[in-house]
Design a protein around this motif. Sequence first.
Motif, PDB file in Angstrom:
ATOM      1  N   TRP A   7      -7.530   0.127 -13.051  1.00  0.00           N
ATOM      2  CA  TRP A   7      -7.801   0.249 -14.475  1.00  0.00           C
ATOM      3  C   TRP A   7      -7.099   1.481 -15.040  1.00  0.00           C
ATOM      4  O   TRP A   7      -6.929   2.479 -14.354  1.00  0.00           O
ATOM      5  N   THR A   8      -6.715   1.396 -16.316  1.00  0.00           N
ATOM      6  CA  THR A   8      -6.058   2.508 -17.002  1.00  0.00           C
ATOM      7  C   THR A   8      -6.850   2.867 -18.244  1.00  0.00           C
ATOM      8  O   THR A   8      -7.192   1.984 -19.038  1.00  0.00           O
ATOM      9  N   ALA A   9      -7.141   4.156 -18.420  1.00  0.00           N
ATOM     10  CA  ALA A   9      -7.876   4.629 -19.592  1.00  0.00           C
ATOM     11  C   ALA A   9      -6.952   5.452 -20.478  1.00  0.00           C
ATOM     12  O   ALA A   9      -6.159   6.261 -19.995  1.00  0.00           O
ATOM     13  N   ARG A  10      -7.036   5.230 -21.767  1.00  0.00           N
ATOM     14  CA  ARG A  10      -6.285   6.005 -22.738  1.00  0.00           C
ATOM     15  C   ARG A  10      -7.094   6.102 -24.021  1.00  0.00           C
ATOM     16  O   ARG A  10      -8.104   5.414 -24.194  1.00  0.00           O
ATOM     17  N   ARG A  11      -6.624   6.962 -24.926  1.00  0.00           N
ATOM     18  CA  ARG A  11      -7.317   7.132 -26.198  1.00  0.00           C
ATOM     19  C   ARG A  11      -6.884   6.027 -27.167  1.00  0.00           C
ATOM     20  O   ARG A  11      -5.683   5.763 -27.315  1.00  0.00           O
ATOM     21  N   ASP A  52     -13.600  12.030 -33.482  1.00  0.00           N
ATOM     22  CA  ASP A  52     -12.171  12.216 -33.261  1.00  0.00           C
ATOM     23  C   ASP A  52     -11.777  11.275 -32.122  1.00  0.00           C
ATOM     24  O   ASP A  52     -12.062  11.570 -30.957  1.00  0.00           O
ATOM     25  N   PRO A  53     -11.128  10.142 -32.413  1.00  0.00           N
ATOM     26  CA  PRO A  53     -10.799   9.186 -31.347  1.00  0.00           C
ATOM     27  C   PRO A  53      -9.981   9.805 -30.222  1.00  0.00           C
ATOM     28  O   PRO A  53     -10.067   9.353 -29.074  1.00  0.00           O
ATOM     29  N   TRP A  58     -12.550   6.195 -25.560  1.00  0.00           N
ATOM     30  CA  TRP A  58     -11.680   5.709 -24.488  1.00  0.00           C
ATOM     31  C   TRP A  58     -11.498   4.201 -24.621  1.00  0.00           C
ATOM     32  O   TRP A  58     -12.428   3.480 -24.954  1.00  0.00           O
ATOM     33  N   LEU A  59     -10.295   3.759 -24.355  1.00  0.00           N
ATOM     34  CA  LEU A  59      -9.978   2.337 -24.227  1.00  0.00           C
ATOM     35  C   LEU A  59      -9.485   2.107 -22.811  1.00  0.00           C
ATOM     36  O   LEU A  59      -8.599   2.828 -22.334  1.00  0.00           O
ATOM     37  N   VAL A  60     -10.047   1.120 -22.108  1.00  0.00           N
ATOM     38  CA  VAL A  60      -9.642   0.818 -20.739  1.00  0.00           C
ATOM     39  C   VAL A  60      -8.958  -0.540 -20.706  1.00  0.00           C
ATOM     40  O   VAL A  60      -9.460  -1.516 -21.285  1.00  0.00           O
ATOM     41  N   ALA A  69     -12.617  -2.624 -21.989  1.00  0.00           N
ATOM     42  CA  ALA A  69     -13.753  -1.731 -22.232  1.00  0.00           C
ATOM     43  C   ALA A  69     -13.402  -0.732 -23.329  1.00  0.00           C
ATOM     44  O   ALA A  69     -12.234  -0.336 -23.479  1.00  0.00           O
ATOM     45  N   TRP A  70     -14.432  -0.301 -24.056  1.00  0.00           N
ATOM     46  CA  TRP A  70     -14.267   0.670 -25.130  1.00  0.00           C
ATOM     47  C   TRP A  70     -15.503   1.565 -25.155  1.00  0.00           C
ATOM     48  O   TRP A  70     -16.641   1.080 -25.184  1.00  0.00           O
TER      49      TRP A  70
END
Length: 320
Positions: A7-11, A52-53, A58-60, A69-70
């Motif tokens: 999985w990868t998580a980013r803003r 502040d996003p 987090w968005l996965v 996922a959010w």
Amino acid sequence: MTLPAGWTARRPTLDDVPALLKVVHAADTFALGYPDFDAEDVRAALTAPFVDPARDSWLVTDQDDTAVAWAILDNPTGVGREFVEVLVDPDRGADLRAPLLARQLDRVAERAAERGVPALTVRCAVFAPETQWAAELAEAGFTRIKRYVRMTRPLADLPAEPPPPPGVTVRPLRADDEADLRAFYRIFDIAFRDTPDYEPVGFDRWRQELPPYGKTWDEWFVAEVDGEPAGALQSSDQALEQDMGWVRTLSVLPAYRRRGVGAALLRRAFATYAAKGRSSAGLGVDLTNPTAPVTLYRSVGLREVRWTDMCERIVPAAGV
């Protein structure tokens, strides 16, 4: 806590709204039985005044760069409690909730330090089907503090609106009248002071927060007793997708309770919803409310259809 492998998580950014909405719809369908959010709601969450996003969300995505996922924080007033939402596609992202929750709690600790407070209270909601989520919250130190019940009634069989009790009149809010809007707020503010979650925000901030749901002014009502403002009902368009009129708040001043004011306001709202062709009416009730409104709601034909638990824990500020 790290995410499971793969999985990868980013803003997230506003460009991700369509992808986030798919996650929300999958989560809502599992928890509620139907989608309860639209793109405007997602955008509003990402652009809320105290979010502040780039730090609070987090968005996965999976190996195919598909959102699963959010997670996002929310604090509508900028004071008091923090709310954490961790939404996942239940078929693909169920194991992501716990690690995302851990990340959000770390962020809450930072927010507490930034606000100069020793700790912050965090809340998370749990719907009946979310048994794994409930267990994960308990494992993370949360305890259940209250239960909300959703109540609805059909409008197809709505009887004719009866006359209000003697001395009671119900009229629409005059939203373009500053004095009337302030009177409406005063009723709302005083009526909710004896509830456990009361947080004073002041008239100006309250009015600033109206636009997201202040679109149906002809469904907002003021009740008067012998000419004195005594009760207020605020509607919302949040359930239009279910063809439902929605009572967001019902407020009656303590001196006028048990006199039929609340029932008169509800019956006027139901009649208005029915005249617009809505199939049902609904509201949510906090079972810890000391005014015991469930009895009132049942008396006007509302019945319980679903519950939601609110869980809570204290998060110390980072460095404390």
